[in-house]
Motif scaffolding. Structure first.
Motif, PDB file in Angstrom:
ATOM      1  N   ASP A 155      15.654 -41.700  21.612  1.00  0.00           N
ATOM      2  CA  ASP A 155      16.450 -42.925  21.489  1.00  0.00           C
ATOM      3  C   ASP A 155      17.878 -42.613  21.053  1.00  0.00           C
ATOM      4  OD1 ASP A 155      16.977 -45.637  21.560  1.00  0.00           O
ATOM      5  OD2 ASP A 155      16.299 -45.978  19.506  1.00  0.00           O
ATOM      6  N   THR A 198      11.619 -35.101  32.842  1.00  0.00           N
ATOM      7  CA  THR A 198      12.906 -35.651  32.419  1.00  0.00           C
ATOM      8  C   THR A 198      12.804 -37.146  32.117  1.00  0.00           C
ATOM      9  OG1 THR A 198      13.574 -35.959  34.747  1.00  0.00           O
ATOM     10  CG2 THR A 198      14.236 -33.912  33.655  1.00  0.00           C
ATOM     11  N   GLU A 199      11.931 -37.855  32.861  1.00  0.00           N
ATOM     12  CA  GLU A 199      11.748 -39.278  32.570  1.00  0.00           C
ATOM     13  C   GLU A 199      11.095 -39.475  31.208  1.00  0.00           C
ATOM     14  OE1 GLU A 199       9.812 -43.341  34.550  1.00  0.00           O
ATOM     15  OE2 GLU A 199       9.310 -41.360  35.369  1.00  0.00           O
ATOM     16  N   LYS A 200      10.085 -38.682  30.919  1.00  0.00           N
ATOM     17  CA  LYS A 200       9.431 -38.783  29.615  1.00  0.00           C
ATOM     18  C   LYS A 200      10.414 -38.461  28.499  1.00  0.00           C
ATOM     19  CE  LYS A 200       5.520 -37.144  26.876  1.00  0.00           C
ATOM     20  NZ  LYS A 200       4.280 -36.326  26.831  1.00  0.00           N
ATOM     21  N   GLU A 245       9.120 -36.092  36.315  1.00  0.00           N
ATOM     22  CA  GLU A 245       8.188 -36.642  35.331  1.00  0.00           C
ATOM     23  C   GLU A 245       8.575 -36.203  33.914  1.00  0.00           C
ATOM     24  OE1 GLU A 245       3.384 -36.527  34.237  1.00  0.00           O
ATOM     25  OE2 GLU A 245       4.132 -35.603  36.088  1.00  0.00           O
ATOM     26  N   GLN A 292      13.396 -36.035  17.655  1.00  0.00           N
ATOM     27  CA  GLN A 292      13.219 -37.309  16.962  1.00  0.00           C
ATOM     28  C   GLN A 292      13.400 -37.156  15.454  1.00  0.00           C
ATOM     29  OE1 GLN A 292       9.316 -38.345  18.449  1.00  0.00           O
ATOM     30  NE2 GLN A 292      10.147 -39.725  20.006  1.00  0.00           N
ATOM     31  N   SER A 324      13.752 -38.727  28.522  1.00  0.00           N
ATOM     32  CA  SER A 324      14.781 -39.758  28.370  1.00  0.00           C
ATOM     33  C   SER A 324      14.226 -41.040  27.768  1.00  0.00           C
ATOM     34  CB  SER A 324      15.447 -40.048  29.719  1.00  0.00           C
ATOM     35  OG  SER A 324      14.508 -40.543  30.652  1.00  0.00           O
ATOM     36  N   LYS A 325      12.960 -41.348  28.039  1.00  0.00           N
ATOM     37  CA  LYS A 325      12.355 -42.556  27.470  1.00  0.00           C
ATOM     38  C   LYS A 325      11.928 -42.358  26.020  1.00  0.00           C
ATOM     39  CE  LYS A 325      10.620 -44.723  31.722  1.00  0.00           C
ATOM     40  NZ  LYS A 325       9.412 -45.148  32.470  1.00  0.00           N
ATOM     41  N   SER A 326      11.676 -41.107  25.631  1.00  0.00           N
ATOM     42  CA  SER A 326      11.168 -40.822  24.286  1.00  0.00           C
ATOM     43  C   SER A 326      12.280 -40.621  23.268  1.00  0.00           C
ATOM     44  CB  SER A 326      10.293 -39.562  24.313  1.00  0.00           C
ATOM     45  OG  SER A 326       9.197 -39.719  25.182  1.00  0.00           O
ATOM     46  N   LYS A 365      23.155 -49.687  17.665  1.00  0.00           N
ATOM     47  CA  LYS A 365      22.624 -50.456  18.787  1.00  0.00           C
ATOM     48  C   LYS A 365      23.303 -51.811  18.970  1.00  0.00           C
ATOM     49  CE  LYS A 365      18.227 -48.088  18.298  1.00  0.00           C
ATOM     50  NZ  LYS A 365      16.760 -48.185  18.150  1.00  0.00           N
TER      51      LYS A 365
END
Length: 413
Positions: A356, A348-350, A346, A330, A352-354, A386
């Protein structure tokens, strides 16, 4: 000169937006074959650019991007063939509905009009972008590097032969051949003639665009690409993904620039990871704990972590947790591409969501951030912003949506 180019492009755009899919595909097919027919002419022009570049002290990465071979021209031709097989986005209805008042509304894709593309090296971009713009119903004005004018001009000649053969305005594709930097800035300000600019280059180009452009633009920003190796990473994946991400083509924007290794992974296979990178001639800037094992290597610092090397160079850090890896990315990410190797859904989901960024890879080489690899045939750029699109930009990204509304004589009360 630039105003004249803009006027010609706008005129051509009026013809292009009305072309049917069959004719556009035939033109692209003719372009594909013309590139092969003109292969020797293109290579001769490229050799002249390479000769001129010897006096410019270009990096090995830029020389690689500039260089064409018979194989690369064949790949350019094949790339155009892939575009033929893609669905034409122009006039596609993306959504339809009827309101309670009786309005029949269709949301329809339409060309922007005239696309401007500014790019460094990469003469293959000339054909890729031209075909994408043609199929999406847009005229295109190209501004390549000053050290790539001969290659781009010859490729343009080949593409324009196909346009002329099919009775389509050759000004549908134009090239600004000026080597004057001020002309590039003036190009960015042609708001009366250019509808959208897409840059493909390094930080200097992006900064110049942000500071000077009056035309709306897409940010195709730096590729400070990260890969994090979590503590449960499958060992069979690790070295293959790292080496491919960094070594295959180190000068491109999806090449790995920073590797983050969980401490548990480093303790079990870190020395093997570092040794394999050294065996592949990668210059490493490493965490202080790695330097204890490899004292000849340079210690990593914030400048290394913030750098897109475009070369066989890599910054490496050791982290203790997923959260530490996420925080590092980040802080230093350019929003382009990041990857993680982990067997945990769990985790990889965290991740990918964290994070940007435009593209997140799970157990996959970062080298796949590419329009062709995504099934787009080719790409006009990779957006790190974006609006109005993110990631590799294909045909749909070169259109916008508008509304066509039908009633039977309705007037608003």
């Amino acid at each position: 000169m630039l105003k004249d180019i803009g006027i010609k492009a706008q005129k051509a755009a009026q013809q292009l937006k009305k072309l049917d899919s069959d004719l556009k595909n035939k033109i692209i097919d003719d372009m594909s074959h013309q590139l092969l027919e003109d292969k020797d002419l293109i290579l001769n022009a490229n050799n002249q650019d390479l000769k001129n570049a010897q006096d410019l002290d270009l990096s090995s990465a830029l020389i690689d991007r500039l260089t064409l071979t018979k194989e690369r021209i064949t790949s350019m031709s094949e790339g155009l063939q892939k575009i033929i097989n893609l669905e034409d986005p122009v006039n596609a209805i993306t959504k339809s509905w009827k309101t309670k008042e009786g309005l029949n509304i269709n949301k329809v894709r339409s060309p922007f009009g005239v696309i401007g593309v500014i790019y460094e090296a990469r003469p293959n971009v000339t054909s890729d972008v031209s075909a994408l713009c043609l199929k999406s119903g847009n005229a295109v004005v190209l501004k390549g590097s000053s050290y790539c004018v001969d290659s781009n001009s010859q490729i343009l000649n080949s593409l324009q032969k196909a346009l002329n053969t099919n009775g389509v305005d050759e000004n549908s594709i134009q090239l600004i051949k000026s080597k004057d930097r001020e002309d590039a800035i003036k190009f960015m300000q042609l708001k009366d003639y250019i509808d959208l600019i897409v840059p493909r280059g390094g930080r200097s180009l992006i900064d110049t665009l942000v500071e000077n452009a009056k035309v709306p633009f897409i940010l195709d920003g730096d590729g400070n690409v990260h890969l994090y190796i979590h503590d449960d990473a499958k060992k069979d994946y690790v070295n293959n993904i790292i080496i491919n991400s960094k070594v295959q083509r180190p000068g491109v924007c999806n090449a790995l620039e920073t590797l983050l290794i969980n401490r548990k992974v480093y303790n079990t296979m870190g020395r093997d990871i570092i040794s394999k990178l050294i065996d592949n001639n990668v210059e490493l800037f490493v965490d202080i704990d790695i330097k204890k094992d490899f004292p000849s290597l340079e210690e990593v610092n914030d400048v290394h972590f913030a750098t897109e090397f475009h070369d066989l160079k890599l910054a490496i850090g050791i982290v203790d947790t997923l959260d530490e890896a996420i925080g590092h990315i980040q802080k230093y990410s350019s929003g382009h591409t990041e990857g993680i190797i982990s067997e945990s859904a769990e985790v990889t989901e965290k991740f990918s969501k964290s994070i940007d960024s435009s593209v997140i890879f799970i157990n996959t080489s970062t080298r796949f951030t590419d329009g062709e690899m995504f099934g787009f045939g080719a790409e006009v750029g990779i957006s790190t912003q974006k609006l109005h699109v993110r990631g590799p930009m294909g045909l749909e990204a070169l259109t916008s949506e508008r509304y066509v509304v039908t009633t039977e004589g309705m007037a608003r009360e």
